[in-house]
Every structure is written in C-alpha cells, then in structure tokens.
Write a protein that holds these residues in place. Structure first.
Motif, mmCIF file in Angstrom:
data_model
loop_
_atom_site.group_PDB
_atom_site.id
_atom_site.type_symbol
_atom_site.label_atom_id
_atom_site.label_comp_id
_atom_site.label_asym_id
_atom_site.label_seq_id
_atom_site.Cartn_x
_atom_site.Cartn_y
_atom_site.Cartn_z
ATOM 1 N N GLU A 105 -28.145 -19.946 -18.035
ATOM 2 C CA GLU A 105 -29.326 -19.756 -17.191
ATOM 3 C C GLU A 105 -30.459 -19.237 -18.070
ATOM 4 N N THR A 107 -34.797 -19.092 -19.082
ATOM 5 C CA THR A 107 -36.138 -19.106 -18.504
ATOM 6 C C THR A 107 -37.142 -19.493 -19.577
ATOM 7 N N LEU A 123 -36.095 -28.961 -19.458
ATOM 8 C CA LEU A 123 -35.302 -28.840 -18.238
ATOM 9 C C LEU A 123 -34.317 -29.997 -18.106
ATOM 10 N N ARG A 128 -29.419 -25.604 -16.170
ATOM 11 C CA ARG A 128 -29.520 -24.385 -15.361
ATOM 12 C C ARG A 128 -30.778 -23.579 -15.714
ATOM 13 N N ILE A 130 -34.884 -22.739 -15.775
ATOM 14 C CA ILE A 130 -36.076 -22.888 -14.957
ATOM 15 C C ILE A 130 -37.288 -22.729 -15.867
ATOM 16 N N VAL A 153 -36.253 -32.849 -12.115
ATOM 17 C CA VAL A 153 -36.156 -31.401 -12.351
ATOM 18 C C VAL A 153 -37.192 -30.632 -11.524
ATOM 19 N N GLU A 155 -37.170 -29.139 -8.719
ATOM 20 C CA GLU A 155 -36.777 -27.879 -8.079
ATOM 21 C C GLU A 155 -36.680 -26.735 -9.074
ATOM 22 N N ARG A 156 -36.798 -27.024 -10.364
ATOM 23 C CA ARG A 156 -36.695 -25.973 -11.387
ATOM 24 C C ARG A 156 -37.975 -25.812 -12.197
ATOM 25 N N PHE A 157 -39.030 -26.487 -11.770
ATOM 26 C CA PHE A 157 -40.319 -26.396 -12.460
ATOM 27 C C PHE A 157 -41.348 -25.800 -11.511
#
Length: 273
Positions: A105, A107, A123, A128, A130, A153, A155-157
């Motif tokens: 995970e 960042t 991503l 996993r 973000i 991607v 939902e993670r940007f």
C-alpha cells in the motif's frame, strides 16, 4: 501524404503518414500498408487531406489524434496538458525500482500532473497504491481524471486543483514531478510543435528554468515520510543545479539517471530523517 511529408523534411514522414491515413480511413496502421491500394470514399479523402495539412503546419501527430501512447497506455490530450514523451518513462521506471514490494500500500503525490501520465502509469503497475495529482489547470485535471478512469485506476487517483502542493498534507512514499523547466527566454526557440501546441504554463520554468524546482523542493520535504523519495524530471543541463537545490532542501543520497540518449533526465532524492 507521404511524399508531402518527405518534402517537408518531417522527422518521421512515413510513420506520420501511415498513422494519419489510418485515422482518416478508420483502419489500423498496419492495414494501411496491406490495403493501401483499396479505394476510399470522398469523406475519408477530405479527412486525410485535412489531417495532412495540420501536420504540415507543424501540429504534432498526437495533437491531431487527441491521444498519445505512454507506458503502453493510451492518454487523451487536451489543450491544457503536455504531450507525454518517451523520456518521461525513465521517471516511472526509477520509481518502480525503489518500490520493492509492488503489492504494498503506497502513496504517491504527482505535482503538476498534467495528463496524469506519470501517476496513472505508476498506479497501473502498483495495484494497491493511491495517487494524488495536483495541477493549476482545471482542464488538465479533467483530462487526468478521464485518463485514470480509461486505464482502470480511476478509483485510486485523486485530482486536486492547487498551485504545486499548497493544498496537500500527508506522509507520502513518493513525490514525483515533471515541472516546467524551460528557460523563459528559450520558449520561442522550441520546435513549432511544442511552442504552439504545448501549454506555456507547463513549459516556462522562469528566467533560469529552475523556479518550480525551488518551490517544490523547498516546501515539500515534510510531505514525504521518513524513507520516502522525491523524483524530478529535469532538462539535460540542469542536473547539478537541481541536485544542489535538493540538498539545500534537506534531501540526501541524490542520484541522477540518464535517458536513452545519454542525457541527464531524472533526479532522485531521499528523506532520511
């Protein structure tokens, strides 16, 4: 089209002609070669002529098509975004080299995200992770958001409208940026495709080309967790100066990486404490 492009001394006349002809005739580029003698309708001929005129006027192929391939992904362009360039893939490569476990995970903060090419590519490789992408331009952020969704991607940007990182807080694993780094006085000397079609906001780095590096490096170290990395794309002659700025801002273990042409292209810094 090909003959006209050759006569105009375009750098890749045959490839440009094939790609634009494919676009005008709703074919794949390889089909243009295999089925090049097949007749096409008047509408397609007119479309091909219009595209050819745009290219002869200096408009880059990617701008004509409205999209560009980067890291094996397709990115939609807008007037507010830079055209992603192959050299920038080196930055993506070097971030991935530092990731260790790609399933962790992680960042990422992408300052001046533009089309989202860097953040979205990362991503895509880090399932996993973000990423927050910042930009002054609302148009660029809309394009980046669309590109994130297009490439799976979304939902993670998270796009954020702000100057640099002024609206951001947190402890990131990676800070990445391809900031404007062209000296103001050199803008008029750039290739017509860049000068007329890339946004000046994403090109002009101030009198010495280093304004954005100073701003980002000076105030961003607190955004990285201990053990985090900062990555900058740089101009071919800026390594020593950007390295010095990074050291003055508290970054350690500065490394410089070269692109395929052997030019300094990416700088990495480390937050040790």
């Amino acid at each position: 089209m090909r003959a006209a492009f050759r006569a105009a001394a375009l750098s890749t006349p045959d490839l440009d002609a094939r790609v634009l002809t494919a676009h005008a005739t709703d074919r794949e580029p390889n089909e243009v070669v295999l089925k090049g003698e097949e007749p096409v309708g008047e509408r397609m001929r007119e479309c091909a002529l219009s595209l050819a005129n745009d290219r002869l006027a200096g408009k880059p192929v990617a701008r004509i098509l409205g999209r560009k391939e980067f890291w094996g992904l397709t990115f939609t362009l807008s007037d507010e975004t830079l055209e992603p360039r192959p050299d920038t893939e080196l930055l993506v490569e070097q971030v991935l080299e530092c990731c260790g476990d790609r399933s962790a995970e992680l960042t990422i903060l992408d300052i001046g995200t533009g089309s989202g090419a860097i953040a979205v590519s990362l991503l895509h490789e880090l399932p996993r992770a973000i990423a927050i992408g910042t930009d002054l331009s609302q148009g660029a952020l809309l394009a980046a958001r669309a590109n994130a969704c297009r490439n799976g991607v979304g939902e993670r940007f998270f796009p954020v409208a702000c100057d640099g990182h002024s609206a951001i807080s947190g402890d990131f694993d990676f800070l990445v940026s391809n900031p404007p780094y062209i000296r103001s006085m050199d803008i008029t000397t750039l290739d017509v495709g860049v000068r007329q079609h890339d946004p000046v906001l994403a090109l002009d780095g101030g009198a010495d080309g280093l304004a954005a590096y100073r701003s980002i490096a000076r105030d961003s170290r607190h955004l990285l967790r201990r053990g985090g990395y900062v990555f900058f794309e740089i101009g071919y002659d800026q390594a020593a100066e950007v390295a010095a700025i990074s050291v003055e801002s508290g970054y350690e273990n500065i490394s410089v990486f070269q692109d395929l042409a052997g030019h300094d292209r990416v700088i990495r810094g480390f937050r040790a404490t």
